[in-house]
Design a protein around this motif. Structure first.
Motif, short mmCIF file in Angstrom:
data_model
loop_
_atom_site.label_atom_id
_atom_site.label_comp_id
_atom_site.label_asym_id
_atom_site.label_seq_id
_atom_site.Cartn_x
_atom_site.Cartn_y
_atom_site.Cartn_z
N PRO A 66 0.80 -1.33 -0.03
CA PRO A 66 0.11 -0.04 0.04
C PRO A 66 0.83 1.33 -0.02
O PRO A 66 0.32 2.36 -0.42
CB PRO A 66 -0.77 -0.11 1.35
N GLN A 67 1.98 1.20 0.68
CA GLN A 67 3.00 2.32 0.59
C GLN A 67 4.43 1.75 0.23
O GLN A 67 4.70 0.64 0.31
CB GLN A 67 3.14 2.93 1.93
N ILE A 102 -3.51 -5.86 10.66
CA ILE A 102 -3.25 -7.01 11.57
C ILE A 102 -2.16 -7.89 11.09
O ILE A 102 -1.08 -8.37 11.74
CB ILE A 102 -4.42 -7.80 11.69
N VAL A 103 -2.34 -8.03 9.79
CA VAL A 103 -1.36 -9.27 9.14
C VAL A 103 -0.10 -8.83 8.41
O VAL A 103 0.91 -9.69 8.37
CB VAL A 103 -2.18 -10.24 8.11
N GLN A 104 -0.19 -7.79 8.31
CA GLN A 104 1.38 -6.71 8.00
C GLN A 104 1.77 -7.31 6.57
O GLN A 104 2.95 -7.16 6.35
CB GLN A 104 2.11 -6.77 8.93
N GLN A 105 0.93 -7.90 5.74
CA GLN A 105 1.42 -8.45 4.50
C GLN A 105 0.31 -8.17 3.28
O GLN A 105 -0.70 -8.66 3.55
CB GLN A 105 1.81 -10.17 4.48
N ALA A 106 0.88 -7.52 2.28
CA ALA A 106 -0.39 -7.06 1.31
C ALA A 106 -1.03 -8.32 0.79
O ALA A 106 -2.23 -8.32 0.67
CB ALA A 106 0.51 -6.17 0.26
N GLY A 107 -0.18 -9.45 0.39
CA GLY A 107 -0.63 -10.50 -0.29
C GLY A 107 -1.61 -11.15 0.54
O GLY A 107 -2.83 -11.53 0.07
N SER A 108 -1.41 -11.67 1.74
CA SER A 108 -2.48 -12.12 2.66
C SER A 108 -3.51 -11.02 3.20
O SER A 108 -4.57 -11.56 2.94
CB SER A 108 -1.64 -12.36 3.99
#
Lengths: 298, 195
Positions: A279-280, B50-56
Motif C-alpha cells: 500500500p506504500q 493486523i497481518v502486515q502483508q499485502a498479499g495475505s
C-alpha cells in the motif's frame, strides 16, 4: 446506608443478584475485544448463558464500541487486481447458480393410493404408474446431471473465450496508447548500473503503458510496482499495478485506470516490493520519471 | 448512560448499506460491487494492519467479501448496522490467519467458524457519518495515555489476551486490565460527548 448496599438490597427485593451483573459488567468490553484470559472468559460465558438481559444489552454495545477501533488502522487501499479477481469469482458463481436453476427438473408427483374396495385392475394400473414415475424420476435426474455437466463445460469455454478477448483488447489498447500522438512519453531513468531505463506512455483517455527491456528480475517472488507521485504538497505516492519481467527481462505493464489524472501527477516511480504489492513504498525508487505536459489538456 | 436519540437521516450510511445487502440477497451484482467500493479501503486497512502483508491481506479481504456474497442472509439489519458486522468478520478472519496455535484460537470471542454477532449501535452514534466517526475515533485514541493505547492496540490488532499483553509489556496483569478498561471507557465517553 451507602449506595452499593442500597442497590444490593433493591436487587434482593427484585429477585436477582445485582453484584453478579456488576461483576461481569466490567468484563464485557474486554470480552468483546477478545482479551479475557480463559478462566474469566469461561465464567462470563456461563453467566451470559443465563440470558441476563442487562449483560446482553451491555455486550451488544461493547461489541459495537470495539468494532469502531477498526477506524484507527492506517488508511490503505487494495489493488485494482483484487477487485477484478473478486468480481470474476462472484460472476462465475452467479452464472452457475442461474444455470442450475434453469436446468433443474422437478420430479413428477405420484397418484395417491386407491381406497379399499377398488378393483384389482386399478391396483395394477397404479403400480404400473408408480414404476413409470420412478423410472422417469431416475432418468430425469440423470438427464439433469448431464445437462449440468454440459452447462459447466459451456461456462468454462465461455470464460476461456472471454479471457482471450480481454487479453486481445488489452494488447490493442497498449498498441493504441503507444501509437497515439496524444500520448505523453515519460522517460524513467535509473541510477542502477547495467540496467536500462523504463519507458512510459500516458494517454489521457486510454491509460498508461510502462515497458522495459533486459530488466533484471527482482529476487525471490518480489515484484516491480508502479507509483504515481501527486503534485499536491505532502501527497503520498499512489499505488498502482505490479509486474515481474519475463525470462528475457522484458515486460509491458498496462494501467487502464490510473489512480490519478496526468495533470495532477508530478512523477512516476517504480520500486521493488513483496509479491502482491504494497500500500506504500517499502524501498527507494529504482526508476523515476517526471511527468511533463505540453499544451494539450487531459 | 446514553443521550436520547435523534431520528436517523433517511439516506444515512447504515440505511444505504442495509438496502444494498437486501439487493445482494436478490443476487444483484451491482449492489455487491457498490458495497465493496464503499468499504474495501476500511476493511483492507484493518486487515493489513493486523497481518502486515499485502498479499495475505488481499486474500483475506477477498474471502470476507465472498463470505458476504454467499451468506448475506446471515445479516439481519434490524439487529444492527452492516459495517460493524463486516469489520468484526474481517478482524476475526485476519486474527485467525495470524494465530498459529489452537490455544489462541479459543480466546476469540466468536469461537465458531460462523459469521459474527450483530453489534447494535448506541443511539448517540447514529448521527455520526463514517468520515466524522473515523476522524473522531482517531482523535480519541491519540488522546489516550500511551500505555492505554498500546494495550488496546495489542488486544485489537494482535489478538493478545490480558496475560499476553502483560508479558509483552512486562507490566503487572492488574495494571494491563486497568489500562484497557479505562482506555475503552474514555473512548466510549468521548464518543458520547461528540453528540
Amino acid at each position: 446506608m451507602d449506595q452499593k448496599r442500597l442497590d444490593a438490597l433493591k436487587g434482593r427485593i427484585a429477585g436477582h443478584d445485582v453484584s453478579t451483573t456488576d461483576q461481569f459488567g466490567e468484563l464485557l468490553e474486554a470480552y468483546a475485544l477478545g482479551a479475557l484470559d480463559a478462566p474469566e472468559r469461561g465464567a462470563l460465558e456461563a453467566h451470559l448463558a443465563t440470558n441476563c438481559p442487562q449483560c446482553a444489552a451491555a455486550l451488544t454495545e461493547a461489541r459495537w464500541l470495539v468494532s469502531q477501533l477498526a477506524y484507527t488502522a492506517p488508511e490503505a487501499a487494495p489493488s485494482d487486481m483484487l477487485r477484478g479477481r473478486l468480481m470474476k469469482i462472484v460472476r462465475e458463481e452467479a452464472a452457475a447458480e442461474q444455470a442450475a436453476q434453469k436446468y433443474s427438473i422437478r420430479a413428477t408427483t405420484v397418484a395417491p393410493l386407491a381406497k379399499p374396495g377398488v378393483p384389482y385392475w386399478m391396483w395394477a394400473a397404479v403400480a404400473a404408474l408408480l414404476v413409470v414415475a420412478i423410472y422417469s424420476t431416475w432418468d430425469a435426474r440423470r438427464l439433469s446431471e448431464q445437462l449440468r455437466d454440459i452447462n459447466s463445460r459451456a461456462i468454462a469455454e465461455l470464460n476461456s473465450r472471454a479471457k482471450i478477448e480481454e487479453e486481445l483488447a488489452a494488447v490493442r489498447r497498449e498498441a493504441t496508447i503507444l501509437a497515439d500522438p496524444a500520448s505523453v512519453k515519460i522517460a524513467m531513468a535509473t541510477s542502477q548500473p547495467d540496467t536500462g531505463p523504463l519507458q512510459a506512455n500516458w494517454n489521457p483517455q486510454l491509460g498508461l503503458v510502462v515497458s522495459g527491456q533486459k530488466i533484471p528480475p527482482p529476487p525471490g517472488d518480489r515484484v516491480l510496482q508502479l507509483w504515481l507521485i501527486p503534485k499536491a504538497p505532502g501527497g503520498k505516492p499512489l499505488p498502482s499495478q505490479a509486474v515481474r519481467p519475463d525470462a528475457r527481462g522484458n515486460f509491458v505493464l498496462l494501467v487502464s485506470n490510473p489512480p490519478e489524472q496526468m495533470a495532477a501527477t508530478k512523477a512516476l516511480a517504480v520500486t521493488e516490493e513483496p509479491a502482491g504489492g504494497s500500500p506504500q513504498p517499502t524501498t527507494t525508487p529504482k526508476w523515476v520519471g517526471g511527468v511533463i505536459l505540453s499544451d494539450t489538456k487531459d | 448512560m446514553f443521550l436520547a436519540a435523534l431520528s436517523p437521516k433517511p439516506n444515512d450510511d447504515a440505511t444505504v448499506d442495509a438496502a444494498l445487502v437486501q439487493q445482494v440477497l436478490q443476487r444483484d451484482m451491482r449492489a455487491f460491487e457498490q458495497l465493496y467500493d464503499r468499504h474495501c479501503r476500511l476493511v483492507y486497512g484493518l486487515v493489513f494492519r493486523i497481518v502486515q502483508q499485502a498479499g495475505s491481506a488481499e486474500e483475506i479481504v477477498q474471502d470476507v467479501f465472498l463470505q458476504l456474497w454467499r451468506n448475506a442472509s446471515q445479516y439481519d439489519a434490524s439487529r444492527g448496522p452492516f459495517l460493524p458486522w463486516l469489520l468484526t468478520m474481517a478482524r476475526n478472519r485476519a486474527l485467525d490467519t495470524l494465530r498459529l496455535k489452537s490455544e489462541r484460537q479459543r480466546r476469540r470471542e466468536d469461537q465458531s467458524e460462523e459469521l459474527p454477532s450483530i453489534c447494535a449501535v448506541p443511539q448517540f452514534e447514529k448521527e455520526l457519518d463514517q468520515k466524522r466517526r473515523a476522524s473522531r475515533i482517531r482523535e480519541l485514541m491519540t488522546s489516550l495515555q500511551p500505555q492505554q493505547k498500546r494495550a488496546i492496540e495489542l488486544a485489537y490488532f494482535e489478538g493478545l489476551s490480558h496475560t499476553e499483553i502483560a508479558d509483552t509489556l512486562n507490566e503487572p496483569l492488574g495494571t494491563v486490565k486497568s489500562w484497557i478498561r479505562n482506555g475503552l471507557m474514555r473512548l466510549r465517553e468521548g464518543l458520547q460527548a461528540t453528540t
